[in-house]
Write an enzyme that holds these catalytic residues in place. Structure first.
Site, PDB file in Angstrom:
ATOM      1  N   CYS A 274     -14.007   0.772 -56.452  1.00 28.91           N
ATOM      2  CA  CYS A 274     -13.799   2.252 -56.782  1.00 28.91           C
ATOM      3  C   CYS A 274     -12.508   2.569 -57.634  1.00 28.91           C
ATOM      4  CB  CYS A 274     -13.444   2.833 -55.394  1.00 28.91           C
ATOM      5  SG  CYS A 274     -15.087   2.782 -54.206  1.00 28.91           S
TER       6      CYS A 274
ATOM      7  N   TYR B  98      -5.800  -6.094 -69.635  1.00 27.64           N
ATOM      8  CA  TYR B  98      -5.280  -6.278 -70.976  1.00 27.64           C
ATOM      9  C   TYR B  98      -6.484  -5.695 -72.196  1.00 27.64           C
ATOM     10  CZ  TYR B  98      -3.432 -10.349 -68.643  1.00 27.64           C
ATOM     11  OH  TYR B  98      -2.593 -11.213 -67.700  1.00 27.64           O
TER      12      TYR B  98
END
Ligand code: LLP
Length: 418
Positions: free
Chosen positions: A342, A316
């Site tokens: 990653c 968000y």
């Protein structure tokens, strides 16, 4: 910061120095203050003490058994959204008479368990769900108490991902279809209509959407009365926001001031399902700086927590304040705080003005008690972190750190591959 505060330059949780826990438990870990959970719950309770009310904590926010248990002891009810949450809520000791069951995808098995437990009510989100509840209750020789979750088509003015009350949302029954829904339910043999529910969204920072919604509900109840449907409960859901950065959300007492006069007119018991308000400020995520890394473009503080531990920033773009466990007021740096996963979206802060962090320093990501651990994952085969609860001058490990064995516990290599 309430129950998290600095004393002589060290960050404390209640009476415990957090750095001591970091050394003993290792990082990263979630740390909760029992007192802060209680204070927040009590604030809600007190605000609405002038009317018949029930505060059902939204378990999804932070469902550690110890957290649920401490709220049971404060007298809370539970808002659940799955069979798993029903299981945990009952395990923690919530009275079934104080459990409300939300969610638009309830399965037959979940409905059956909730009927067997004899919960307070189902918040029903579609006519197909009503049919399934009616059928299941019939098979068990029971009557299911229900409310309809009505979508009032109101903009709660929060992040689109956590808005749930616009007409286009997947949640609830459109307010224009509410009368039809109630008349169908009133004909169903194994259904007892008891109330109406709404949930507008989350991290709402103004009172207006709640007031507007309650007014719409009251109007609707007038029409329902004319067709012989009388309601006992009005459930206004959760959604009250907290301060992550510079928001100035109303408190429960502000909400109560506006809502109580309206509630009194209805003669109904009012239910709330707060989650974030109770849990957010009660938790922090403690992490350690692994490396300070400088590229040609930027400075990065690489920490040992990551997006799999706290998903809110990447999901968000949520802001969580970052503070050191050892306060140093003088020196500052501007950097991104990132985890080791990653993914470029694995960040906790971008171009943030921070206290000067060095390798080995501990930091706390504040207001992480709500939607923190519960949304964590094992992505990148990272171990889920422990949860620690401080009660006054002691701390308790309420979930242990996973081990590599946990990573493969449920997995199997088929014989043909052996
Ligand atoms: N009741 C129902 C039916 C809900 O769906 C929710 C939250 C609540 C109550 C509690 O709402 P609260 O008081 O916490 O705002 N993961 C997101 C928030 C998702 C909210 C889902 N529903 C976040 O991290 O911001």
């Amino acid at each position: 910061m309430g129950n998290f505060y600095y004393k002589n330059g060290d960050l404390f949780c209640e009476k415990v120095k957090i750095e001591d826990i970091a050394h003993e438990v290792g990082t990263p870990f979630y740390l909760y203050s029992a007192e802060e959970f209680k204070d927040n719950f009590t604030a809600f309770e007190k605000a609405f003490s002038g009317v018949d009310h029930l505060v059902c904590y939204a378990c999804k926010t932070n469902d550690n058994l110890a957290v649920l248990r401490l709220l049971v002891k404060e007298g809370a009810g539970a808002d659940i959204v799955s069979g798993g949450e029903l299981f945990k809520a009952l395990k923690a000791g919530f009275s079934p008479k104080k459990i409300v069951f939300a969610g638009l995808g309830k399965t037959e098995g979940e409905i059956k368990s909730a009927l067997e437990a004899d919960i307070l009510m189902f918040n029903v989100e579609s006519m197909a769900e009503l049919e399934l509840i009616n059928k299941t209750a019939g098979q068990l020789g029971k009557k299911a108490r229900i409310s309809f979750r009505i979508n009032p088509d109101i903009d709660p003015k929060t992040h689109p991902y956590i808005s749930t009350s616009l007409a286009k949302s997947k949640f609830g029954i459109s307010i224009v279809n509410a009368i039809d829904a109630y008349s169908v339910a009133s004909e169903a043999d194994h259904i007892e209509i008891v109330g109406i529910q709404v949930h507008l969204g989350s991290q709402i920072t103004t009172i207006a959407p709640f007031v507007e919604t309650l007014k719409k509900i009251i109007k609707l109840m007038g029409v329902l009365k004319n067709i012989g449907v009388n309601l006992k409960y009005i459930d206004l859901g959760g959604g009250l926001g907290v301060t992550y950065k510079d928001e100035r959300p109303p408190g429960p007492e502000d909400l109560a001031e506006e809502l109580i006069p309206l509630i009194k007119k209805t003669g109904c018991k009012i239910i709330f399902e707060p989650g974030r308000y109770i849990a957010a400020t009660a938790g922090i995520l403690v992490s350690k700086v692994l490396f300070i890394k400088e590229t040609t473009a930027k400075k990065f503080v690489v920490v040992d927590a990551a997006m799999n531990d706290l998903a809110r920033p990447f999901l968000y773009d949520a802001y969580h304040e970052i503070v050191p466990l050892k306060e140093d007021k003088n020196k500052e740096m501007i950097a991104d705080v990132v985890g080791g996963v990653c993914e470029s979206t694995d960040y906790f802060a971008r171009k943030r003005s921070l206290p000067l962090f060095n390798e080995g320093d501990f930091m706390a990501l504040l207001n992480s008690g709500a939607y923190g651990f519960v949304m964590s994952s094992n992505y990148n085969a990272r171990l889920r972190v422990p949860e620690v609860l401080v009660i006054a001058n002691k701390y308790f490990i309420i979930r242990k750190r996973q081990t590599y064995k946990d990573l493969i516990r449920d997995e199997e290599i088929p014989d043909v591959l052996k």
